[in-house]
Design an enzyme around this catalytic site. Sequence first.
Site, PDB file in Angstrom:
ATOM      1  N   LYS A 205      39.852  32.777  -1.388  1.00 18.99           N
ATOM      2  CA  LYS A 205      38.797  34.084  -1.188  1.00 18.99           C
ATOM      3  C   LYS A 205      39.897  35.440  -2.341  1.00 18.99           C
ATOM      4  CE  LYS A 205      34.948  32.958  -0.600  1.00 18.99           C
ATOM      5  NZ  LYS A 205      33.889  32.000  -1.311  1.00 18.99           N
TER       6      LYS A 205
ATOM      7  N   ASP B 208      38.626  31.679  -5.721  1.00 19.56           N
ATOM      8  CA  ASP B 208      37.293  32.074  -5.793  1.00 19.56           C
ATOM      9  C   ASP B 208      37.222  33.101  -5.715  1.00 19.56           C
ATOM     10  OD1 ASP B 208      34.295  32.235  -5.654  1.00 19.56           O
ATOM     11  OD2 ASP B 208      33.487  30.745  -3.988  1.00 19.56           O
TER      12      ASP B 208
ATOM     13  N   GLU C 245      36.620  29.671 -10.121  1.00 24.66           N
ATOM     14  CA  GLU C 245      35.558  29.017  -9.384  1.00 24.66           C
ATOM     15  C   GLU C 245      35.171  30.957  -9.301  1.00 24.66           C
ATOM     16  OE1 GLU C 245      34.373  26.953  -6.152  1.00 24.66           O
ATOM     17  OE2 GLU C 245      33.283  28.525  -5.541  1.00 24.66           O
TER      18      GLU C 245
ATOM     19  N   ASP D  13      29.987  28.148  -9.720  1.00 26.23           N
ATOM     20  CA  ASP D  13      29.353  28.429  -8.489  1.00 26.23           C
ATOM     21  C   ASP D  13      27.016  28.704  -8.554  1.00 26.23           C
ATOM     22  OD1 ASP D  13      28.187  28.618  -5.889  1.00 26.23           O
ATOM     23  OD2 ASP D  13      30.489  28.976  -4.744  1.00 26.23           O
TER      24      ASP D  13
ATOM     25  N   LYS E 168      25.949  22.543  -3.627  1.00 27.19           N
ATOM     26  CA  LYS E 168      26.097  22.884  -2.360  1.00 27.19           C
ATOM     27  C   LYS E 168      24.909  22.111  -2.025  1.00 27.19           C
ATOM     28  CE  LYS E 168      28.867  27.108  -2.475  1.00 27.19           C
ATOM     29  NZ  LYS E 168      28.566  28.479  -2.210  1.00 27.19           N
TER      30      LYS E 168
ATOM     31  N   GLN F   4      27.966  26.907   1.742  1.00 24.56           N
ATOM     32  CA  GLN F   4      27.404  28.214   1.855  1.00 24.56           C
ATOM     33  C   GLN F   4      26.909  28.918   3.320  1.00 24.56           C
ATOM     34  OE1 GLN F   4      23.406  28.002  -0.402  1.00 24.56           O
ATOM     35  NE2 GLN F   4      22.172  28.528   1.275  1.00 24.56           N
TER      36      GLN F   4
HETATM   37 MG   LIG Z   1      31.704  29.911  -4.692  1.00 18.68          MG
END
Ligand SMILES: [Mg+2]
Length: 399
Positions: A194, A223, A249, A274, A298, A326
Amino acid sequence: MTALHGTTAESPGAAQSLTDGDRDERRDVAGDLEIIAIEAIPFSIPYAKPLAFASGAVHVADHVLVRVHTAGGIVGTAEAPPRPFTYGETQGSIIAVVDGIFADQIIGTSALAREAIHARLHRTVGNPAAKAAIDMALWDAIGQRLGVSVTELLGGYGTGMRVSHMLGFDEPQAMVAEATRMRETYGISTFKIKVGRAPFTLDVAVCRALREAFSDEVELYVDGNRGWSPADAERAMRQMADLDLLFAEELCPADDVLGRRRHTRTSPVPVIADESATTPGEVTRELLGGSADAISIKTARTGFTTSQRILHQCEGMGVEVVMGNQIDGQIGTACSVTFGAAHEHTSRRAGELSNFLDMSDDLLAEPLTISGGVLPVRTGPGLGLVIDEDKLAHYRIDI
Ligand SMILES: [Mg+2]
């Protein structure tokens, strides 16, 4: 169950018609799968290790258990994890839309009539987790009635998926320690980092620390959850060009239209859409607009039915996909691996299937287990899920 007639050894190539028995059996299946009630049960389970990222943080799994009851006594089950800071859904809004709008639209219909059910659900814009949970619960009921697993119904490609673990915000060495623990405990060797905090004082340093710690032994991708500007994204990706990342992402918002196209064009690795690509229409817009090269699927937001549409859309266009997460609990994760393992195209990359490890508890009677970096798919029938009713009674917040 009576098999439908096809070509037989006695009459090679002869066209066969349905017998009265076949028709009765088909009526029985459809009748047994008539939806008679839907439950939306709110539950809350604390996270042992909260996850923080650019668009929010999750400390408690405030999810909704969706149960579809059918005339034949079958109960299809799925989980809806709302993401208020991304899609605006909440635990309360999911219950309100299921009880107040969706239930009336589909009670009395056979679960087999999935296209008719979707046409009704999609009259209402948004509410992706609520719609997805109903869709997956219907598939679970169909699989149970037919005595086969949903993963076989969907495609039956494989028996499990490689797992990618998501590393939430922390100091660089803490994120290295977390990745080390995941490697040693579960054999996981793919990590999604992240980013989206401070690109040049923190995010790039985190990625570099992880690559230096593991050399070429792990797969890494990033991401941003829309946390960077397009210019920062372009510069940060340039600085990380030597880190052998797999993907980048959602580094910046889809509404930064031209900036995002430029960053996608200049990125040294494919850019995944996403939260900007949650419907087949949005997928088309992002891909044909040049704002993404790959898509995160997802099941928590597109269920099995719409996820399959997006998957085939991407496959037909030669676009890579990743099974995203998620921040699902174990029920949602079981749904993700059910879908991901069912198809060849989703099985190429590791799926994000490990967030449930950070929860303090869960609802499944038989917990999911990751070993050797792989999460096996449940063998059914249906989704193969049994809810621990004592745990549900403990964690539900409506009684
Ligand atoms: Mg994402």
